[in-house]
Design an enzyme around this catalytic site. Structure first.
Site, PDB file in Angstrom:
ATOM      1  N   ARG A 224       0.863  -1.178   0.000  1.00 37.59           N
ATOM      2  CA  ARG A 224       0.000   0.000   0.000  1.00 37.59           C
ATOM      3  C   ARG A 224       0.900   1.228   0.000  1.00 37.59           C
ATOM      4  O   ARG A 224       1.964   1.230   0.668  1.00 37.59           O
ATOM      5  CB  ARG A 224      -0.888   0.029   1.261  1.00 37.59           C
ATOM      6  CG  ARG A 224      -2.027  -0.984   1.269  1.00 37.59           C
ATOM      7  CD  ARG A 224      -3.108  -0.675   0.232  1.00 37.59           C
ATOM      8  NE  ARG A 224      -4.226  -1.605   0.263  1.00 37.59           N
ATOM      9  CZ  ARG A 224      -4.363  -2.690  -0.509  1.00 37.59           C
ATOM     10  NH1 ARG A 224      -3.436  -2.990  -1.386  1.00 37.59           N
ATOM     11  NH2 ARG A 224      -5.429  -3.444  -0.414  1.00 37.59           N
ATOM     12  N   HIS A 272      -1.713  -0.240  -9.706  1.00 36.89           N
ATOM     13  CA  HIS A 272      -2.294  -1.194  -8.748  1.00 36.89           C
ATOM     14  C   HIS A 272      -2.791  -2.469  -9.446  1.00 36.89           C
ATOM     15  O   HIS A 272      -3.976  -2.822  -9.380  1.00 36.89           O
ATOM     16  CB  HIS A 272      -3.441  -0.529  -7.974  1.00 36.89           C
ATOM     17  CG  HIS A 272      -3.740  -1.218  -6.669  1.00 36.89           C
ATOM     18  ND1 HIS A 272      -4.044  -0.543  -5.515  1.00 36.89           N
ATOM     19  CD2 HIS A 272      -3.775  -2.532  -6.339  1.00 36.89           C
ATOM     20  CE1 HIS A 272      -4.262  -1.409  -4.529  1.00 36.89           C
ATOM     21  NE2 HIS A 272      -4.102  -2.634  -5.020  1.00 36.89           N
TER      22      HIS A 272
HETATM   23  P1  NDP Z   1      -1.217 -11.378   5.249  1.00 39.78           P
HETATM   24  O1  NDP Z   1      -2.104 -10.804   6.281  1.00 39.78           O
HETATM   25  O2  NDP Z   1      -1.310 -12.825   4.953  1.00 39.78           O
HETATM   26  O3  NDP Z   1       0.299 -11.069   5.615  1.00 39.78           O
HETATM   27  C1  NDP Z   1       0.723  -9.869   6.161  1.00 39.78           C
HETATM   28  C2  NDP Z   1       2.165 -10.011   6.616  1.00 39.78           C
HETATM   29  O4  NDP Z   1       2.610  -8.734   7.068  1.00 39.78           O
HETATM   30  C3  NDP Z   1       2.297 -10.989   7.793  1.00 39.78           C
HETATM   31  O5  NDP Z   1       3.487 -11.721   7.663  1.00 39.78           O
HETATM   32  C4  NDP Z   1       2.386 -10.039   8.988  1.00 39.78           C
HETATM   33  O6  NDP Z   1       3.099 -10.574  10.078  1.00 39.78           O
HETATM   34  C5  NDP Z   1       3.165  -8.892   8.381  1.00 39.78           C
HETATM   35  N1  NDP Z   1       2.989  -7.674   9.159  1.00 39.78           N
HETATM   36  C6  NDP Z   1       1.848  -7.065   9.539  1.00 39.78           C
HETATM   37  N2  NDP Z   1       2.102  -5.985  10.307  1.00 39.78           N
HETATM   38  C7  NDP Z   1       3.459  -5.922  10.401  1.00 39.78           C
HETATM   39  C8  NDP Z   1       4.337  -5.045  11.069  1.00 39.78           C
HETATM   40  N3  NDP Z   1       3.899  -3.993  11.784  1.00 39.78           N
HETATM   41  N4  NDP Z   1       5.669  -5.284  10.985  1.00 39.78           N
HETATM   42  C9  NDP Z   1       6.119  -6.347  10.282  1.00 39.78           C
HETATM   43  N5  NDP Z   1       5.341  -7.223   9.613  1.00 39.78           N
HETATM   44  C10 NDP Z   1       4.015  -7.002   9.665  1.00 39.78           C
HETATM   45  O7  NDP Z   1      -1.454 -10.522   3.919  1.00 39.78           O
HETATM   46  P2  NDP Z   1      -1.212 -10.946   2.397  1.00 39.78           P
HETATM   47  O8  NDP Z   1       0.131 -11.561   2.288  1.00 39.78           O
HETATM   48  O9  NDP Z   1      -2.373 -11.679   1.871  1.00 39.78           O
HETATM   49  O10 NDP Z   1      -1.238  -9.496   1.709  1.00 39.78           O
HETATM   50  C11 NDP Z   1      -0.331  -8.491   2.125  1.00 39.78           C
HETATM   51  C12 NDP Z   1      -0.758  -7.136   1.606  1.00 39.78           C
HETATM   52  O11 NDP Z   1      -0.502  -7.041   0.202  1.00 39.78           O
HETATM   53  C13 NDP Z   1      -2.244  -6.827   1.729  1.00 39.78           C
HETATM   54  O12 NDP Z   1      -2.571  -6.375   3.009  1.00 39.78           O
HETATM   55  C14 NDP Z   1      -2.447  -5.760   0.668  1.00 39.78           C
HETATM   56  O13 NDP Z   1      -2.260  -4.486   1.250  1.00 39.78           O
HETATM   57  C15 NDP Z   1      -1.332  -6.030  -0.339  1.00 39.78           C
HETATM   58  N6  NDP Z   1      -1.857  -6.496  -1.629  1.00 39.78           N
HETATM   59  C16 NDP Z   1      -1.626  -5.739  -2.746  1.00 39.78           C
HETATM   60  C17 NDP Z   1      -2.065  -6.154  -3.971  1.00 39.78           C
HETATM   61  C18 NDP Z   1      -1.762  -5.366  -5.189  1.00 39.78           C
HETATM   62  O14 NDP Z   1      -2.308  -5.646  -6.256  1.00 39.78           O
HETATM   63  N7  NDP Z   1      -0.877  -4.398  -5.120  1.00 39.78           N
HETATM   64  C19 NDP Z   1      -2.820  -7.403  -4.129  1.00 39.78           C
HETATM   65  C20 NDP Z   1      -2.990  -8.135  -2.898  1.00 39.78           C
HETATM   66  C21 NDP Z   1      -2.516  -7.679  -1.705  1.00 39.78           C
HETATM   67  P3  NDP Z   1       2.556 -11.868  10.867  1.00 39.78           P
HETATM   68  O15 NDP Z   1       2.792 -13.025   9.900  1.00 39.78           O
HETATM   69  O16 NDP Z   1       3.402 -11.946  12.049  1.00 39.78           O
HETATM   70  O17 NDP Z   1       1.091 -11.629  11.132  1.00 39.78           O
HETATM   71  C1  OXD Z   2      -5.805  -6.425  -2.583  1.00 37.58           C
HETATM   72  C2  OXD Z   2      -5.401  -5.533  -3.648  1.00 37.58           C
HETATM   73  O1  OXD Z   2      -5.644  -6.066  -1.404  1.00 37.58           O
HETATM   74  O2  OXD Z   2      -5.729  -5.811  -4.815  1.00 37.58           O
HETATM   75  O3  OXD Z   2      -6.281  -7.535  -2.878  1.00 37.58           O
HETATM   76  O4  OXD Z   2      -4.722  -4.541  -3.394  1.00 37.58           O
END
Ligand code: NDP
Ligand code: OXD
Length: 309
Positions: A224, A272
């Site tokens: 993001r 995006h």
């Molecule tokens: P998950 O919730 O599965 O994973 C999030 C990861 O981030 C976890 O490992 C979590 O740690 C870690 N995390 C959260 N907060 C912190 C912090 N403060 N410090 C360090 N690590 C942190 O999410 P996804 O993998 O499914 O997706 C990740 C993000 O990707 C989404 O939230 C979205 O914003 C973005 N996204 C973007 C897309 C795009 O098209 N650009 C498409 C899809 C997603 P822990 O494992 O310990 O909980």
């Molecule tokens: C998602 C994205 O969060 O597309 O799935 O950004």
């Protein structure tokens, strides 16, 4: 009869979700939401339109049409106790791996530099980097980040990852707060951001944190826009401290035409699209979870509102 509402502003996506879910759950009524629609038992939405929640008297869960939920959690009408279930992979991890690999290969094979040389009509050979010279850091080792990290490790890149809770992943050096963010960032030649936008991650990558990356590092933000401070990124790119950045996400989307990212020679942008939602694949996951909830079983992907993801 079970009622499922698809509250999606784009007609094509709404129709694809409706068709896929109707086929998977033939006994349910699946309809695109419009003002005055009957209350639903479940809803699928990226961001419900104004008026949506007002008419929902029996909604049991809201399925996010994406993996991230920061925007949903900011919805002014979101009922405080409504369970939110996010998409888990649903065909997005494969896309993320492709996107990140493409950007890493561009850095490794100096494609960005060759493009600049071409613009100057200069014939010059540059040294490519070997995989072992290009440590990849993945910030966020969740559903998507773990698969990206594993993919790079399988190709022989040194890979490190950072998450909130401790992790153990074969071939990946795992960091968390016990080691500190600085120790993680100092070893990343390419940094991939794949963590959610939460109060803890907002503005995390400011001038100080970007300064912990090695000289000449490359940033890939597919998480993001709010994780990175725009001014700090521009200053690091202007000075050459960062070799450059690939940005798929922005604080404001669409990115305003006057934003300096558009014309910056060290910044590559996409709108995006690094991993888009695939309604047919996602519907299989949502349908299976609705069936589980109807049987009274727990489902994965439930958002923890206190953590913000
Ligand atoms: P998950 O919730 O599965 O994973 C999030 C990861 O981030 C976890 O490992 C979590 O740690 C870690 N995390 C959260 N907060 C912190 C912090 N403060 N410090 C360090 N690590 C942190 O999410 P996804 O993998 O499914 O997706 C990740 C993000 O990707 C989404 O939230 C979205 O914003 C973005 N996204 C973007 C897309 C795009 O098209 N650009 C498409 C899809 C997603 P822990 O494992 O310990 O909980
Ligand atoms: C998602 C994205 O969060 O597309 O799935 O950004």
């Amino acid at each position: 009869m079970l009622r499922i509402s698809i509250a999606h502003p784009e007609a094509e996506a709404r129709e694809r979700w409706c068709a896929a879910l109707s086929q998977l759950l033939p006994a349910a009524s699946v309809e695109g939401w419009r003002p005055g629609a009957e209350p639903a038992d479940y809803a699928v939405s990226w961001y419900p339109e104004p008026g949506f929640f007002g008419g929902q008297t029996r909604l049991r869960a809201l399925f996010s049409a994406g993996a991230g939920v920061d925007h949903l959690l900011r919805h002014p009408d979101l009922p405080s106790a409504l369970p939110i279930v996010r998409l888990e992979d649903a065909g997005m991890a494969e896309q993320m791996v492709e996107y990140c690999l493409h950007e890493v290969l561009r850095v490794q094979r100096r494609v960005n530099d060759y493009e600049a040389l071409q613009r100057e009509r200069r014939w010059e050979e540059l040294r490519s980097l070997r995989r072992e010279e290009l440590p990849i850091g993945v910030f966020g080792l969740g559903v998507l980040g773990e698969q990206v990290a594993r993919a790079f490790a399988a190709l022989g890149y040194p890979v490190r990852g950072f998450s909130r809770s401790p992790k153990a992943i074969d071939g990946v050096e795992c960091f968390d707060d016990r080691h500190g963010l600085r120790a993680f960032l100092e070893g990343c030649r390419v940094l991939v951001l794949l963590a959610p936008l939460t109060p803890d991650t907002r503005d995390l990558f400011d001038a100080e944190r970007l300064g912990w990356l090695p000289q000449g590092a490359w940033l890939v933000n597919v998480a993001r826009g709010g994780l990175v401070v725009d001014e700090a990124l521009l200053a690091a790119a202007d000075s050459g401290r960062l070799a450059g950045a690939t940005l798929d996400v922005f604080r404001e989307e669409p990115l305003p035409a006057a934003h300096p990212f558009w014309g910056h020679p060290r910044i590559r942008m996409t709108p995006h699209v690094s991993a888009v939602t695939l309604p047919e694949v996602s519907a299989r996951q949502v349908a299976a979870k609705i069936e589980a909830l109807e049987r009274g079983e727990p489902v994965s992907g439930l958002v923890d509102r206190r953590r913000g993801y």
